[in-house]
Write a protein that holds these residues in place. Structure first.
Motif, mmCIF file in Angstrom:
data_model
loop_
_atom_site.group_PDB
_atom_site.id
_atom_site.type_symbol
_atom_site.label_atom_id
_atom_site.label_comp_id
_atom_site.label_asym_id
_atom_site.label_seq_id
_atom_site.Cartn_x
_atom_site.Cartn_y
_atom_site.Cartn_z
ATOM 1 N N TYR A 114 1.214 11.847 -8.714
ATOM 2 C CA TYR A 114 0.606 12.940 -7.756
ATOM 3 C C TYR A 114 1.853 13.011 -7.039
ATOM 4 N N TRP A 115 3.182 12.498 -7.259
ATOM 5 C CA TRP A 115 4.385 12.765 -6.553
ATOM 6 C C TRP A 115 5.165 14.151 -7.188
ATOM 7 N N LYS A 116 5.638 14.863 -6.191
ATOM 8 C CA LYS A 116 6.168 16.014 -6.777
ATOM 9 C C LYS A 116 7.664 16.059 -6.201
ATOM 10 N N SER A 117 8.604 16.674 -6.886
ATOM 11 C CA SER A 117 9.998 16.632 -6.408
ATOM 12 C C SER A 117 10.131 17.008 -4.947
ATOM 13 N N GLY A 118 10.711 16.270 -4.097
ATOM 14 C CA GLY A 118 11.136 16.424 -2.643
ATOM 15 C C GLY A 118 9.934 15.752 -1.685
ATOM 16 N N LEU B 177 10.557 -2.234 14.726
ATOM 17 C CA LEU B 177 10.698 -2.741 13.030
ATOM 18 C C LEU B 177 9.169 -2.821 12.532
ATOM 19 N N SER B 178 8.341 -3.017 13.256
ATOM 20 C CA SER B 178 6.986 -2.852 12.809
ATOM 21 C C SER B 178 6.594 -1.856 12.067
ATOM 22 N N ASN B 179 7.052 -0.643 12.833
ATOM 23 C CA ASN B 179 6.583 1.043 12.479
ATOM 24 C C ASN B 179 7.428 0.953 10.952
ATOM 25 N N ILE B 180 8.484 0.556 11.121
ATOM 26 C CA ILE B 180 9.278 0.905 9.826
ATOM 27 C C ILE B 180 8.769 0.023 8.703
ATOM 28 N N LEU B 181 8.349 -1.065 8.891
ATOM 29 C CA LEU B 181 7.903 -1.882 7.769
ATOM 30 C C LEU B 181 6.489 -1.700 7.178
ATOM 31 N N HIS B 182 5.614 -1.158 8.376
ATOM 32 C CA HIS B 182 4.406 -0.496 7.978
ATOM 33 C C HIS B 182 4.367 0.881 7.302
ATOM 34 N N ARG B 183 5.406 1.785 7.717
ATOM 35 C CA ARG B 183 5.499 3.014 7.017
ATOM 36 C C ARG B 183 7.170 3.134 6.537
ATOM 37 N N MET C 202 0.993 -1.356 -0.025
ATOM 38 C CA MET C 202 0.033 -0.064 -0.091
ATOM 39 C C MET C 202 0.839 1.228 0.043
ATOM 40 N N VAL C 203 0.967 2.039 -1.118
ATOM 41 C CA VAL C 203 1.498 3.216 -1.210
ATOM 42 C C VAL C 203 0.991 4.416 -0.962
ATOM 43 N N THR C 204 1.279 5.629 -0.133
ATOM 44 C CA THR C 204 0.792 6.602 0.023
ATOM 45 C C THR C 204 1.374 7.896 -0.228
ATOM 46 N N CYS C 205 0.869 8.885 -0.984
ATOM 47 C CA CYS C 205 1.682 10.064 -1.052
ATOM 48 C C CYS C 205 0.674 11.227 -1.545
ATOM 49 N N ASN C 206 0.925 12.380 -0.801
ATOM 50 C CA ASN C 206 -0.082 13.517 -1.173
ATOM 51 C C ASN C 206 -1.565 13.154 -0.895
ATOM 52 N N LYS C 207 -1.986 12.371 0.002
ATOM 53 C CA LYS C 207 -3.356 12.188 0.403
ATOM 54 C C LYS C 207 -3.893 11.060 -0.382
ATOM 55 N N HIS D 3 17.021 0.780 -11.120
ATOM 56 C CA HIS D 3 17.350 2.294 -10.575
ATOM 57 C C HIS D 3 16.342 2.705 -9.547
ATOM 58 N N GLY D 4 15.366 2.116 -9.087
ATOM 59 C CA GLY D 4 14.412 2.337 -8.195
ATOM 60 C C GLY D 4 13.124 1.505 -7.935
ATOM 61 N N LEU D 5 11.729 2.118 -7.929
ATOM 62 C CA LEU D 5 10.703 1.552 -7.779
ATOM 63 C C LEU D 5 9.629 1.623 -8.922
ATOM 64 N N SER D 6 9.128 0.437 -9.540
ATOM 65 C CA SER D 6 7.826 0.810 -10.250
ATOM 66 C C SER D 6 6.904 -0.285 -9.963
ATOM 67 N N GLY D 7 6.071 -0.872 -10.900
ATOM 68 C CA GLY D 7 4.945 -1.505 -10.752
ATOM 69 C C GLY D 7 3.779 -0.507 -10.582
ATOM 70 N N PRO D 8 2.556 -1.249 -10.424
ATOM 71 C CA PRO D 8 1.285 -0.381 -10.715
ATOM 72 C C PRO D 8 1.234 0.573 -9.564
ATOM 73 N N ALA D 9 1.530 0.217 -8.304
ATOM 74 C CA ALA D 9 1.462 0.996 -7.127
ATOM 75 C C ALA D 9 2.090 2.417 -7.260
ATOM 76 N N ILE D 10 3.433 2.076 -7.817
ATOM 77 C CA ILE D 10 4.200 3.397 -7.986
ATOM 78 C C ILE D 10 3.886 3.909 -9.112
ATOM 79 N N LEU D 11 3.507 3.484 -10.302
ATOM 80 C CA LEU D 11 3.280 4.257 -11.442
ATOM 81 C C LEU D 11 2.028 4.945 -11.028
ATOM 82 N N GLN D 12 1.140 4.590 -10.529
ATOM 83 C CA GLN D 12 -0.120 5.156 -10.218
ATOM 84 C C GLN D 12 0.346 6.628 -9.256
ATOM 85 N N LEU D 13 1.066 6.429 -8.269
ATOM 86 C CA LEU D 13 1.126 7.357 -7.232
ATOM 87 C C LEU D 13 2.228 8.419 -7.625
#
Ligand SMILES: Cc1cc2nc3c(=O)[nH]c(=O)nc-3n(C[C@H](O)[C@H](O)[C@H](O)COP(=O)(O)OP(=O)(O)OC[C@H]3O[C@@H](n4cnc5c(N)ncnc54)[C@H](O)[C@@H]3O)c2cc1C
Length: 209
Positions: free
Chosen positions: A62-66, A132-138, A32-37, A49-59
């Motif tokens: 809405y993602w802006k630099s920073g 650890l749980s906090n890190i992996l859930h967030r 579950m990915v969250t960004c800018n509500k 190089h980083g992250l992709s897949g439907p969850a990342i493409l979708q978000l």
């Protein structure tokens, strides 16, 4: 014009995360990915190089630099509660083994390298399990940028729709000039909405040109 930029695009890791997750390309999992509500419960894919897949493409649209993405690596599971149960049921089992049952083994190993020393779960204080749980859930990821137009599926921004007739797609400023599809400031989420917009707006304009 609304400033154009790449949308539905893979994101590039910061240098630090690129080092941390080197060699993970191809690994995917449900997150579950969250960004800018906005949020997306879909799969995530590690790339070279980083992250992709439907969850990342979708978000990424809405993602802006920073901005920071918050990723729940174990959506639908209360990890702290689960680890508490495992501590009672299988006290001698290592944390890496327990994490490997829910996450790809390579990632479980890296989590132990980064955030918790691998040892039998009955030797790990609850406070550490909670942390650890906090890190992996967030899991917080601050990407360096997107991969750009080369891999983006759409262009965000474009010809401002305020300057177009919503009935004919004709420019309000230049008679006889029509704009449809991708070139307009209309961007859909993943799932065929961009093709639909291209076809629908093209059909509309086609009635009048
Ligand atoms: C890899 C990828 C995957 C995608 N997957 C999906 C998906 O699954 N679902 C979805 O809805 N959308 C998807 N899209 C987005 C979708 O393809 C576009 O939103 C849609 O094709 C836009 O249609 P369009 O006709 O507006 O523009 P385009 O399809 O870009 O068509 C514009 C055409 O104009 C031509 N052209 C450009 N300049 C000139 C010129 N000067 N003279 C003559 N011709 C010119 C171009 O060659 C092109 O053929 C994807 C895009 C990419 C890149």
């Amino acid at each position: 014009m609304v400033e154009p930029r790449p949308g539905l695009a893979p994101l590039i890791f910061s240098r630090e995360d690129a080092d941390r997750f080197k060699g993970f390309a191809g690994l995917s999992m449900d997150v579950m990915v969250t960004c800018n509500k906005r949020e997306a419960r879909e799969s995530l894919l590690f790339t070279h190089h980083g992250l992709s897949g439907p969850a990342i493409l979708q978000l990424s649209s809405y993602w802006k630099s920073g901005d920071t993405l918050v990723i729940d690596l174990l959506p639908g599971l209360d990890l702290y509660e689960h680890l508490g149960e495992q501590k009672i049921l299988r006290p001698k089992t290592t944390i890496k083994t327990i994490l490997s049952e829910r996450l790809p083994a390579r990632l479980a190993q890296r989590i132990c390298d980064l955030w918790i020393k691998n040892r039998p779960i009955n030797q790990i204080p609850d406070k550490e399990l909670k942390h650890l749980s906090n890190i992996l859930h967030r899991w917080e990821v601050k990407p360096k940028g997107t991969e750009g137009y080369e891999t983006a599926e759409v262009t965000l921004g474009g010809v401002d729709t305020h300057d177009l007739s919503s009935k004919t797609m004709e420019s309000k400023k230049v008679k006889g000039l029509y704009f449809i599809g991708e070139v307009t400031d209309v961007t859909g989420d993943l799932g065929g909405f961009n093709l639909q917009w291209a076809w629908s707006s093209g059909y509309c304009a086609g009635q009048f040109v």
